[in-house]
Design a protein around this motif. Structure first.
Motif, PDB file in Angstrom:
ATOM      1  N   LYS A 214       0.883  -1.250  -0.043  1.00  0.00           N
ATOM      2  CA  LYS A 214      -0.081   0.008   0.151  1.00  0.00           C
ATOM      3  C   LYS A 214       0.874   1.100  -0.095  1.00  0.00           C
ATOM      4  O   LYS A 214       0.428   2.223  -0.661  1.00  0.00           O
ATOM      5  N   GLU A 215       1.903   1.280   0.849  1.00  0.00           N
ATOM      6  CA  GLU A 215       2.663   2.314   0.995  1.00  0.00           C
ATOM      7  C   GLU A 215       3.809   2.492   0.014  1.00  0.00           C
ATOM      8  O   GLU A 215       4.079   3.923  -0.365  1.00  0.00           O
ATOM      9  N   GLU A 216       4.562   1.523  -0.392  1.00  0.00           N
ATOM     10  CA  GLU A 216       5.748   1.662  -1.248  1.00  0.00           C
ATOM     11  C   GLU A 216       5.512   1.472  -2.663  1.00  0.00           C
ATOM     12  O   GLU A 216       6.368   2.057  -3.340  1.00  0.00           O
ATOM     13  N   ILE A 217       4.694   0.705  -3.047  1.00  0.00           N
ATOM     14  CA  ILE A 217       4.279   0.497  -4.523  1.00  0.00           C
ATOM     15  C   ILE A 217       2.956   0.936  -4.918  1.00  0.00           C
ATOM     16  O   ILE A 217       2.355   1.165  -6.164  1.00  0.00           O
ATOM     17  N   ASP A 218       2.204   1.512  -3.939  1.00  0.00           N
ATOM     18  CA  ASP A 218       0.648   2.231  -4.045  1.00  0.00           C
ATOM     19  C   ASP A 218      -0.233   1.170  -4.801  1.00  0.00           C
ATOM     20  O   ASP A 218      -0.742   1.761  -5.738  1.00  0.00           O
ATOM     21  N   ARG A 219      -0.265  -0.023  -4.353  1.00  0.00           N
ATOM     22  CA  ARG A 219      -1.255  -0.757  -5.203  1.00  0.00           C
ATOM     23  C   ARG A 219      -2.172  -1.503  -4.130  1.00  0.00           C
ATOM     24  O   ARG A 219      -2.008  -1.359  -2.916  1.00  0.00           O
ATOM     25  N   GLY A 220      -3.477  -1.800  -4.702  1.00  0.00           N
ATOM     26  CA  GLY A 220      -4.468  -2.461  -4.044  1.00  0.00           C
ATOM     27  C   GLY A 220      -4.143  -3.877  -3.852  1.00  0.00           C
ATOM     28  O   GLY A 220      -3.067  -4.394  -4.490  1.00  0.00           O
ATOM     29  N   LEU A 221      -4.836  -4.714  -3.103  1.00  0.00           N
ATOM     30  CA  LEU A 221      -4.553  -6.050  -2.794  1.00  0.00           C
ATOM     31  C   LEU A 221      -5.855  -6.679  -2.194  1.00  0.00           C
ATOM     32  O   LEU A 221      -6.880  -6.045  -1.802  1.00  0.00           O
ATOM     33  N   THR A 222      -5.739  -8.125  -2.421  1.00  0.00           N
ATOM     34  CA  THR A 222      -6.852  -8.876  -1.940  1.00  0.00           C
ATOM     35  C   THR A 222      -6.328  -9.878  -0.934  1.00  0.00           C
ATOM     36  O   THR A 222      -5.465 -10.615  -1.280  1.00  0.00           O
ATOM     37  N   THR A 223      -6.871 -10.202   0.180  1.00  0.00           N
ATOM     38  CA  THR A 223      -6.255 -11.172   1.122  1.00  0.00           C
ATOM     39  C   THR A 223      -7.479 -12.308   1.192  1.00  0.00           C
ATOM     40  O   THR A 223      -8.609 -12.268   1.129  1.00  0.00           O
ATOM     41  N   VAL A 224      -7.044 -13.528   1.347  1.00  0.00           N
ATOM     42  CA  VAL A 224      -7.611 -14.933   1.385  1.00  0.00           C
ATOM     43  C   VAL A 224      -7.099 -15.533   2.506  1.00  0.00           C
ATOM     44  O   VAL A 224      -5.910 -15.723   2.634  1.00  0.00           O
ATOM     45  N   ARG A 225      -8.014 -15.894   3.502  1.00  0.00           N
ATOM     46  CA  ARG A 225      -7.477 -16.857   4.451  1.00  0.00           C
ATOM     47  C   ARG A 225      -7.387 -18.089   4.115  1.00  0.00           C
ATOM     48  O   ARG A 225      -8.263 -18.655   3.362  1.00  0.00           O
ATOM     49  N   SER A 226      -6.025 -18.829   4.503  1.00  0.00           N
ATOM     50  CA  SER A 226      -5.774 -20.204   3.998  1.00  0.00           C
ATOM     51  C   SER A 226      -5.148 -20.760   5.260  1.00  0.00           C
ATOM     52  O   SER A 226      -4.672 -20.460   6.357  1.00  0.00           O
ATOM     53  N   VAL A 227      -4.978 -22.142   5.081  1.00  0.00           N
ATOM     54  CA  VAL A 227      -4.194 -22.987   5.902  1.00  0.00           C
ATOM     55  C   VAL A 227      -2.969 -23.713   5.140  1.00  0.00           C
ATOM     56  O   VAL A 227      -3.379 -24.434   4.275  1.00  0.00           O
ATOM     57  N   GLY A 228      -1.937 -23.715   5.935  1.00  0.00           N
ATOM     58  CA  GLY A 228      -0.673 -24.605   5.180  1.00  0.00           C
ATOM     59  C   GLY A 228      -0.988 -26.084   5.421  1.00  0.00           C
ATOM     60  O   GLY A 228      -1.412 -26.474   6.279  1.00  0.00           O
TER      61      GLY A 228
END
Length: 286
Positions: A214-228
């Protein structure tokens, strides 16, 4: 008003692309006797056998195919196809005595395939067609979902096979080469081969990595909860799209600060959405 401009822009693309198609035929394909698929290939065969005008032949054969395209692909498509159907034979007729021509079959297949493919790709970008088997290829694409390039390859391959009756095997193989190159060139035009990257990051340090993005390349993102799968520990998968330069910066930061995170960089062929096909910010000029 924007809608009208968009429509006129599509018509301009059809004209530019159809012009390239006509010139590719007269400069590269007809002089080298390459029946590189489509109605152009059929007209090349008929010209060799009976010396029939390629422009007239293509125009006549396009009429029934155009009617089918009107029914299956819709009125808007057919309006642009009508333009392409007239424009390609017109350019072929206009440039039939052009002093620039290639007689080497290899060069004809290579450069003719490139110019023809770029021209067809531009026409397709304008949601149109040059008529003939290009329209049939669009119909095949609509019902099968395969790419325009490969649908064009399948349809045109049938025409090239028939050319063995008139031309020798060597010229037929060169024609197949031209068709393959044409298909690749079509897809290169239709698919934005930008150097954007899809970045997948599986990590336990979600907040830190989100800050980088967010701060260094100024891009959006999506998070997905996962389990190893091995550790059975909860993790977060972060999806982010960035251009080449931003991806390199992020890779460096991750190697320095989060070397334990699992990161995958994938080539993203075409990106639609804010920051790529739309302005990066909502109504702001930053």
């Amino acid at each position: 008003m924007a809608k009208k401009r968009s429509k006129y822009y599509d018509y301009l693309l059809v004209i530019i692309g159809a012009t390239m198609v006509g010139l590719a035929y007269n400069i590269f394909l007809l002089p080298t006797k390459l029946a590189a698929g489509g109605l152009s290939g059929v007209s090349t065969i008929l010209y060799e056998l009976f010396e029939l005008s390629p422009a007239f032949t293509q125009f006549i054969m396009n009429i029934p195919i155009f009617i089918i395209g009107w029914i299956v692909l819709g009125r808007d498509f057919s309006e642009k196809t009508l333009l392409g159907t007239f424009w390609v034979p017109f350019v072929i007729w206009l440039s039939e005595d052009i002093p620039i021509m290639i007689t080497n079959p290899f060069l004809g297949a290579l450069y003719g395939g490139i110019v023809l493919g770029i021209g067809l790709g531009i026409v397709y970008k304008g949601n149109g067609s040059t008529g003939g088997t290009a329209a049939i290829a669009q119909i095949v694409r609509k019902f099968t979902g395969i790419s325009s390039g490969y649908s064009q390859f399948i349809v045109d391959g049938l025409v090239v096979g028939a050319s063995l009756i008139v031309f020798n095997l060597e010229l037929t193989l060169f024609a197949l080469m031209a068709i393959y190159i044409t298909g690749k060139a079509i897809d290169a035009v239709l698919i934005d081969t930008s150097r954007s990257k899809l970045i997948l990051i599986i990590t336990e340090e979600e907040e830190k990595i989100q800050t980088f993005i967010k701060e260094e390349i100024d891009r959006g993102l999506t998070t997905v909860r996962s389990v190893g799968g091995y550790t059975k520990r909860e993790k977060t998968m972060i999806l982010c799209v960035a251009d080449q330069k931003e991806a390199v910066h992020l890779k460096k930061r991750l190697e320095e600060e989060e070397p334990s995170s699992f990161v995958i960089f994938l080539n993203a062929s075409e990106i639609l959405g804010r920051g790529f096909s739309l302005d990066k910010y909502y109504g702001q000029n930053l």
